[in-house]
Design an enzyme around this catalytic site. Structure first.
Site, PDB file in Angstrom:
ATOM      1  N   CYS A 384     100.261  74.385  55.612  1.00 28.48           N
ATOM      2  CA  CYS A 384     101.318  74.324  56.612  1.00 28.48           C
ATOM      3  C   CYS A 384     102.225  75.551  56.495  1.00 28.48           C
ATOM      4  O   CYS A 384     101.830  76.625  56.944  1.00 28.48           O
ATOM      5  CB  CYS A 384     102.063  72.999  56.500  1.00 28.48           C
ATOM      6  SG  CYS A 384     102.841  72.555  58.059  1.00 28.48           S
ATOM      7  N   HIS A 510      98.118  68.970  56.713  1.00 29.28           N
ATOM      8  CA  HIS A 510      98.346  68.597  55.312  1.00 29.28           C
ATOM      9  C   HIS A 510      97.155  67.801  54.777  1.00 29.28           C
ATOM     10  O   HIS A 510      97.162  66.573  54.831  1.00 29.28           O
ATOM     11  CB  HIS A 510      99.611  67.742  55.200  1.00 29.28           C
ATOM     12  CG  HIS A 510     100.861  68.498  55.435  1.00 29.28           C
ATOM     13  ND1 HIS A 510     101.582  69.087  54.415  1.00 29.28           N
ATOM     14  CD2 HIS A 510     101.518  68.783  56.574  1.00 29.28           C
ATOM     15  CE1 HIS A 510     102.631  69.693  54.920  1.00 29.28           C
ATOM     16  NE2 HIS A 510     102.623  69.522  56.235  1.00 29.28           N
ATOM     17  N   GLU A 512      96.398  67.111  51.859  1.00 29.09           N
ATOM     18  CA  GLU A 512      96.708  66.305  50.663  1.00 29.09           C
ATOM     19  C   GLU A 512      96.913  64.831  50.983  1.00 29.09           C
ATOM     20  O   GLU A 512      96.729  63.976  50.129  1.00 29.09           O
ATOM     21  CB  GLU A 512      97.935  66.870  49.930  1.00 29.09           C
ATOM     22  CG  GLU A 512      99.275  66.764  50.652  1.00 29.09           C
ATOM     23  CD  GLU A 512      99.592  67.953  51.550  1.00 29.09           C
ATOM     24  OE1 GLU A 512      98.638  68.591  52.051  1.00 29.09           O
ATOM     25  OE2 GLU A 512     100.787  68.227  51.772  1.00 29.09           O
TER      26      GLU A 512
END
Ligand code: GLN
Length: 556
Positions: A384, A510, A512
């Site tokens: 990001c 993102h 994650e």
């Protein structure tokens, strides 16, 4: 909406930060291992509508779900420990409850009645639980944020008390997470705080069925019996939730004490199949026996507050598990990095990562760290903000666009490499004004991303306000950068890479948020794999340097 079948309510006592979220997630993991389908829900008693506007440095990471809800970080634990698919409805704050009630009141839905905490607020809370009771859910695990005794959690406790009555005792289990502290001066574990906390709960009308006692050491049989007697719970339902070295060990630890059996006994479901946790055990085994290690530098701001990068930490750990490597994280404060200090600060890293973030603080240091990674061929992963800074660094130092910036950091920049998302024009409120949640992304064949994912189209979660300005795509690509992921309508650039570099990728989303201990995210696995290769090169180069130095000394 279906009807609620079975419910577990998790409350906490004595102090905050006892790990209720991990306890709830671990219960979910254990019940799934018995073949049940679970979902989890978090009630947060604060008045913010959602955590989206709260500082991650105060509140921890803002976790994002597929449907674009900005939620409490506990939802991250829930998704990592179970297969539950969470949405906006799985995280409810007092603010949200009041927002709904006040909207109804303004519409006249209450037909002139006085609107009150009981029954209107409690009814709205109960409706929120029912809302997630879909037909594919067997058990709802709902965690009440805060600590018993807080004024603001009272309506939630009252609502779950009513639900137990409505659902019946064998459909509802109360789990209370409490503290049994070690008092060094007395050389003893003390049960009094737990007794008081349970007394407080019982005054509200809630009798816990299971006590998860957070302790530093094991609980003796005598102590368990004492707690059981004073708190009126079964002896085997006094569970020692000892500190463990990894949160992923908690389900196993609870299983050893038969917590799932106790829950199922309450639910009259003792005939379910035995638990199946072999995948989980294998994962823990890999964690315990890493074959080597890599060091990843995370270049951010306020890096002391590691909770603000919770999912990122976990995703790197998962990627390590996939390669049976221990991933050492080195948090590097971006503000201190300059072109002169970069080598000194970063040369012993195997991979460099710039995570998501907002605001200008630390940007120059991030740009220097990225330049270092690019020039020294250190694997680089930009997430990001880390993708935006990666493109800005390339624009400035390779394409000659010296004043390239994002309008977030320099609204007047003549080279607007990133500007406010077109779809957000005219929206000035701070809450919910981002591009949020899961969006599809098309990958370029033969790209690093396509190889890592092994698929031409992916879906990833977003949380950003600024977008890549495609007017500069040509100048960037003519200097070697490659756009390898975009939305299927070609509106937004999602991934950029640098071919020829060992591993250099930035993504606007993102990844994650979707990594799990048993299913490491493909980009993280690929990045950590590259970091390990770099580790090998780095170690070999060091050995060669040492040998050369040794020889030089001998010759002279
Ligand atoms: N601040 C940047 C934006 O809003 C990046 C956001 C992020 O990293 N999550 O676009």
């Amino acid at each position: 909406m279906g009807s609620v079948k079975k419910c577990i309510f998790v409350t906490g006592g004595v102090v905050s930060s006892l790990g209720k979220g991990i306890a709830a997630a671990s219960l979910g993991c254990l019940l799934e291992s018995r073949g049940l389908r679970v979902t989890l829900q978090k009630f947060d008693p604060y008045l913010n509508i959602d955590p989206g506007t709260m500082s991650p440095f105060q509140h921890g990471e803002v976790f994002v779900t597929d449907d674009g809800a900005e939620t409490d970080l506990d939802l991250g634990h829930y998704e990592r420990f179970t297969h539950a698919r969470l949405t906006q409805a799985n995280n409810v704050t007092s603010g949200r409850i009041y927002e709904r009630i006040l909207a109804k009141e303004r519409r006249g839905d209450y037909l002139g009645k006085t609107v009150q905490v009981i029954p209107h607020v409690t009814n709205e809370i109960k409706a929120s639980v029912r809302k997630i009771a879909t037909n594919d859910v067997d058990v709802i695990i709902a965690e009440i944020g805060g600590t018993v005794g807080d004024i603001e959690s009272l309506p939630f406790l009252e609502a779950i008390r009513q639900m137990r009555h409505e659902l019946g005792r064998n459909n509802c289990v109360f789990v209370h997470v409490t503290l049994v502290p070690w008092i060094a001066a007395a050389g003893e574990l003390k049960t009094k705080p737990t007794q008081h906390s349970v007394k407080e709960l019982r005054a509200i009308g809630i009798q816990p069925d299971i006590l998860l006692c957070r302790t530093e050491t094991d609980l003796s049989r005598e102590l368990r019996e004492k707690i059981a007697l004073f708190c009126d719970v079964d002896k085997d339902a006094v569970i020692a939730a000892r500190d463990v070295d990894s949160v992923y060990r908690v389900p196993i630890h609870l299983a050893q004490q038969g917590v799932d059996d106790i829950v199922l006994r309450h639910f009259d479901m003792s005939d379910l199949p035995k638990r199946e946790l072999s995948g989980w055990e294998d994962m823990l085994d890999r964690m315990r026996h890493p074959v080597d290690e890599v060091t990843i530098g995370i270049i951010g701001k306020y890096v002391d507050y590691e909770d603000s990068y919770k999912s990122l930490k976990e995703a790197l750990l998962h990627a390590g598990l996939a390669h049976q490597l221990r991933v050492q994280l080195r948090w590097v404060e971006a503000e201190g990095i300059t072109q002169e200090t970069a080598h000194h600060q970063l040369s012993d890293l195997d991979g460099i990562l710039v995570p998501g973030g907002f605001g200008i603080r630390g940007i120059d240091g991030m740009l220097e760290a990225i330049r270092y990674a690019r020039e020294q061929e250190v694997p680089y992963f930009g997430i990001c903000l880390g993708m935006q800074t990666m493109v800005i660094e390339y624009g400035r130092n390779v394409c000659g666009l010296e004043s390239a910036h994002s309008t977030e950091f320099d609204p007047g920049t003549p080279v607007r490499l990133f500007f406010k998302l077109r779809e957000l024009k005219g929206i000035e409120d701070l809450g919910g004004n981002m591009r949020l949640g899961s969006w599809p992304c098309k990958l370029e064949p033969d790209s690093l991303a396509a190889k890592a994912y092994g698929s031409p189209q992916i879906h990833e979660r977003h949380r950003h306000r600024y977008e890549f300005n495609r007017d500069y795509e040509e100048v960037l690509t003519s200097h070697g950068m490659r756009v390898t992921g975009e939305t299927p309508d070609a509106m937004y650039v999602e991934i950029c890479e640098l071919p020829g570099h060992p591993w250099y990728l930035g993504c606007q989303f993102h990844p994650e948020f979707k990594s799990k201990p048993l299913e490491s995210h493909p980009l993280f696995s690929s990045f950590v794999g590259a970091a390990f290769r770099h580790h090998g090169t780095r170690v070999r180069n060091e050995q060669v340097r040492e040998a050369e130095q040794f020889l030089r000394v001998r010759v002279s």
